[in-house]
Scaffold this motif. Structure first.
Motif, PDB file in Angstrom:
ATOM      1  N   GLY A  57      43.427  33.684  43.801  1.00 20.15           N
ATOM      2  CA  GLY A  57      44.093  34.490  42.782  1.00 20.15           C
ATOM      3  C   GLY A  57      43.238  34.671  41.550  1.00 20.15           C
ATOM      4  N   PHE A  58      42.565  33.608  41.128  1.00 20.19           N
ATOM      5  CA  PHE A  58      41.708  33.705  39.951  1.00 20.19           C
ATOM      6  C   PHE A  58      40.526  34.634  40.225  1.00 20.19           C
ATOM      7  N   VAL A  59      39.921  34.524  41.404  1.00 18.36           N
ATOM      8  CA  VAL A  59      38.784  35.378  41.755  1.00 18.36           C
ATOM      9  C   VAL A  59      39.197  36.847  41.767  1.00 18.36           C
ATOM     10  N   VAL A  60      40.335  37.153  42.391  1.00 18.66           N
ATOM     11  CA  VAL A  60      40.794  38.540  42.487  1.00 18.66           C
ATOM     12  C   VAL A  60      41.164  39.079  41.110  1.00 18.66           C
ATOM     13  N   ALA A  61      41.881  38.277  40.313  1.00 20.65           N
ATOM     14  CA  ALA A  61      42.262  38.724  38.974  1.00 20.65           C
ATOM     15  C   ALA A  61      41.037  38.957  38.105  1.00 20.65           C
ATOM     16  N   PHE A  62      40.032  38.093  38.233  1.00 20.46           N
ATOM     17  CA  PHE A  62      38.797  38.281  37.466  1.00 20.46           C
ATOM     18  C   PHE A  62      38.101  39.567  37.887  1.00 20.46           C
ATOM     19  N   ALA A  63      38.167  39.899  39.185  1.00 21.84           N
ATOM     20  CA  ALA A  63      37.601  41.166  39.653  1.00 21.84           C
ATOM     21  C   ALA A  63      38.339  42.338  39.014  1.00 21.84           C
ATOM     22  N   GLY A  64      39.652  42.197  38.843  1.00 18.14           N
ATOM     23  CA  GLY A  64      40.419  43.238  38.165  1.00 18.14           C
ATOM     24  C   GLY A  64      40.021  43.393  36.713  1.00 18.14           C
ATOM     25  N   VAL A  65      39.765  42.266  36.027  1.00 13.47           N
ATOM     26  CA  VAL A  65      39.316  42.310  34.631  1.00 13.47           C
ATOM     27  C   VAL A  65      37.963  43.003  34.529  1.00 13.47           C
ATOM     28  N   VAL A  66      37.054  42.683  35.458  1.00 16.85           N
ATOM     29  CA  VAL A  66      35.736  43.332  35.470  1.00 16.85           C
ATOM     30  C   VAL A  66      35.881  44.826  35.711  1.00 16.85           C
ATOM     31  N   THR A  67      36.788  45.202  36.626  1.00 21.93           N
ATOM     32  CA  THR A  67      37.030  46.620  36.900  1.00 21.93           C
ATOM     33  C   THR A  67      37.510  47.334  35.647  1.00 21.93           C
ATOM     34  N   LEU A  68      38.446  46.719  34.943  1.00 20.99           N
ATOM     35  CA  LEU A  68      38.940  47.314  33.698  1.00 20.99           C
ATOM     36  C   LEU A  68      37.836  47.424  32.660  1.00 20.99           C
ATOM     37  N   SER A  69      36.986  46.419  32.606  1.00 22.29           N
ATOM     38  CA  SER A  69      35.938  46.378  31.588  1.00 22.29           C
ATOM     39  C   SER A  69      34.848  47.409  31.849  1.00 22.29           C
ATOM     40  N   VAL A  70      34.318  47.382  33.053  1.00 27.00           N
ATOM     41  CA  VAL A  70      33.199  48.272  33.380  1.00 27.00           C
ATOM     42  C   VAL A  70      33.684  49.701  33.615  1.00 27.00           C
ATOM     43  N   GLY A  71      34.699  49.852  34.467  1.00 25.69           N
ATOM     44  CA  GLY A  71      35.185  51.187  34.790  1.00 25.69           C
ATOM     45  C   GLY A  71      35.806  51.896  33.611  1.00 25.69           C
ATOM     46  N   GLY A  72      36.443  51.144  32.706  1.00 28.27           N
ATOM     47  CA  GLY A  72      37.057  51.750  31.531  1.00 28.27           C
ATOM     48  C   GLY A  72      36.105  51.940  30.376  1.00 28.27           C
ATOM     49  N   GLY A  73      34.838  51.561  30.553  1.00 26.23           N
ATOM     50  CA  GLY A  73      33.852  51.738  29.500  1.00 26.23           C
ATOM     51  C   GLY A  73      33.870  50.668  28.431  1.00 26.23           C
ATOM     52  N   CYS A 113      44.477  47.286  36.780  1.00 29.93           N
ATOM     53  CA  CYS A 113      45.763  46.615  36.578  1.00 29.93           C
ATOM     54  C   CYS A 113      46.356  46.157  37.905  1.00 29.93           C
ATOM     55  N   ALA A 114      46.242  47.014  38.930  1.00 30.46           N
ATOM     56  CA  ALA A 114      46.779  46.659  40.248  1.00 30.46           C
ATOM     57  C   ALA A 114      46.064  45.440  40.821  1.00 30.46           C
ATOM     58  N   VAL A 115      44.749  45.374  40.641  1.00 26.14           N
ATOM     59  CA  VAL A 115      43.981  44.235  41.146  1.00 26.14           C
ATOM     60  C   VAL A 115      44.368  42.958  40.410  1.00 26.14           C
ATOM     61  N   VAL A 116      44.547  43.047  39.082  1.00 28.21           N
ATOM     62  CA  VAL A 116      44.980  41.881  38.309  1.00 28.21           C
ATOM     63  C   VAL A 116      46.345  41.390  38.792  1.00 28.21           C
ATOM     64  N   VAL A 117      47.282  42.324  38.977  1.00 29.01           N
ATOM     65  CA  VAL A 117      48.622  41.953  39.441  1.00 29.01           C
ATOM     66  C   VAL A 117      48.546  41.308  40.823  1.00 29.01           C
ATOM     67  N   PHE A 118      47.716  41.868  41.710  1.00 32.40           N
ATOM     68  CA  PHE A 118      47.571  41.295  43.047  1.00 32.40           C
ATOM     69  C   PHE A 118      47.003  39.878  42.964  1.00 32.40           C
ATOM     70  N   GLY A 119      46.056  39.676  42.058  1.00 37.77           N
ATOM     71  CA  GLY A 119      45.503  38.340  41.881  1.00 37.77           C
ATOM     72  C   GLY A 119      46.549  37.355  41.396  1.00 37.77           C
ATOM     73  N   LEU A 120      47.424  37.800  40.505  1.00 37.20           N
ATOM     74  CA  LEU A 120      48.484  36.932  40.009  1.00 37.20           C
ATOM     75  C   LEU A 120      49.485  36.586  41.112  1.00 37.20           C
ATOM     76  N   VAL A 121      49.827  37.583  41.936  1.00 34.51           N
ATOM     77  CA  VAL A 121      50.724  37.324  43.066  1.00 34.51           C
ATOM     78  C   VAL A 121      50.064  36.363  44.037  1.00 34.51           C
ATOM     79  N   LEU A 122      48.777  36.567  44.293  1.00 35.53           N
ATOM     80  CA  LEU A 122      48.038  35.729  45.229  1.00 35.53           C
ATOM     81  C   LEU A 122      47.965  34.288  44.759  1.00 35.53           C
ATOM     82  N   SER A 123      47.944  34.087  43.436  1.00 37.24           N
ATOM     83  CA  SER A 123      47.800  32.735  42.891  1.00 37.24           C
ATOM     84  C   SER A 123      49.058  31.897  43.028  1.00 37.24           C
ATOM     85  N   GLN A 124      50.200  32.547  43.300  1.00 37.45           N
ATOM     86  CA  GLN A 124      51.446  31.805  43.440  1.00 37.45           C
ATOM     87  C   GLN A 124      51.380  30.943  44.691  1.00 37.45           C
ATOM     88  N   ASP A 125      51.696  29.672  44.519  1.00 43.87           N
ATOM     89  CA  ASP A 125      51.625  28.741  45.650  1.00 43.87           C
ATOM     90  C   ASP A 125      52.928  28.800  46.447  1.00 43.87           C
TER      91      ASP A 125
END
Length: 293
Positions: free
Chosen positions: A121-137, A270-282
């Motif tokens: 979950g942390f890895v996927v959410a971090f990928a979402g943050v990177v996507t927002l950062s780089v893709g959003g300029g 945002c979708a990737v971050v949300v998926f990472g958060l869902v994935l992190s739920q045990d």
């Protein structure tokens, strides 16, 4: 679940309200006024909470004061200054990583086991943050990068607060600790920035005061009470899943209330971050997804 949902909406709209308020007003004064409004709301409830009967040890006082500095002052200052430079939707997505920071700090500080769902979950959410950062300029705009970094720092600080405040909540109760930390965090801000608070209070129009009042009461009192009520009726894991909608509320609020635009990259991030958060739920769903990976 309805109570938890309303609490999540109130918290998800916090970046929208902050973004609206900081345009043209002193951020520190706005923080102090908003926290003061929330603090006052706790006062009438003191007789019913037994707050005046509490006996604190010096160590407990130091702990609650530290939580006030981290969770009330540092968190709000970092988040508010950060939202000045990024749109509400992006801020909401970054703040939505708070549960991950809480879980990771629990692993490091409290020696709780590191589960595979949490790691993925942390890895996927971090990928979402990177996507927002780089893709959003964001990564290429110094002002936006600073803002996003401050918002992400705020999410981390809330994780620190949540882990540190746990023993105090178990000892004194959520309501009591929420009130005391809010009071201890608000008072120094009102003292240090008194002149700015007075000047800003005179400059605010009716709409600004309405937003401040709704923000102060909604986020600091109503949201907390509804959240605690919801957790008393439904499992925390089930309730926690609704927090994954936090960035969705921020994005929708930014578009509807502030007229912010949303590009495809922001939606994907945002979708990737949300998926990472869902994935992190045990839980069973996340464990099944991890096994498939």
């Amino acid at each position: 679940m309805a109570a938890v949902f309303v609490a999540m909406v109130l918290w998800g709209l916090a970046p929208v309200a902050t973004r609206f308020l900081v345009q043209g007003s002193d951020p520190m004064a706005l923080i102090a006024i908003r926290l003061a409004i929330g603090s006052v709301c706790y006062v009438p409830l003191i007789p019913w909470t037994g707050l005046t009967e509490l006996r604190w040890t010096p160590r407990q006082l130091a702990a609650v004061a530290g939580c006030a500095v981290v969770g009330i002052i540092a968190y709000n200052v970092s988040m508010t200054y950060g939202v000045q430079h990024v749109e509400a939707g992006l801020a909401g997505a970054l703040l939505a990583t708070e549960p991950l920071w809480i879980a990771l700090l629990s692993v490091v500080v409290l020696k709780q086991p590191l589960t595979r769902p949490l790691l993925w979950g942390f890895v996927v959410a971090f990928a979402g943050v990177v996507t927002l950062s780089v893709g959003g300029g964001v990564a290429f705009d110094p002002s936006m990068l600073l803002g996003a970094s401050l918002v992400l720092l705020g999410a981390f600080l809330w994780g620190v607060y949540s882990v540190a405040v746990g023993p105090l909540v178990r000892r004194f109760g959520s309501f009591r600790i929420s009130a005391v930390t809010l009071w201890l965090g608000t008072l120094p801000l009102l003292v240090v920035f008194f002149d700015e608070v007075v000047a800003t209070a005179r400059e605010l129009d009716a709409i600004g005061w309405v937003v401040l009042a709704l923000y102060g009461v909604g986020a600091h009192l109503v949201g907390m009470l509804l959240w605690n009520y919801g957790l008393s009726k439904v499992p925390s894991a089930r309730a926690g899943l609704l927090l994954n909608l936090y960035p969705v509320v921020s994005v929708v609020g930014g578009v509807v209330l502030l007229g912010e635009g949303v590009d495809p990259v922001t939606l994907v991030g945002c979708a990737v971050v949300v998926f990472g958060l869902v994935l992190s739920q045990d839980n069973a769903v996340s464990r099944a997804l991890v096994r498939r990976r």
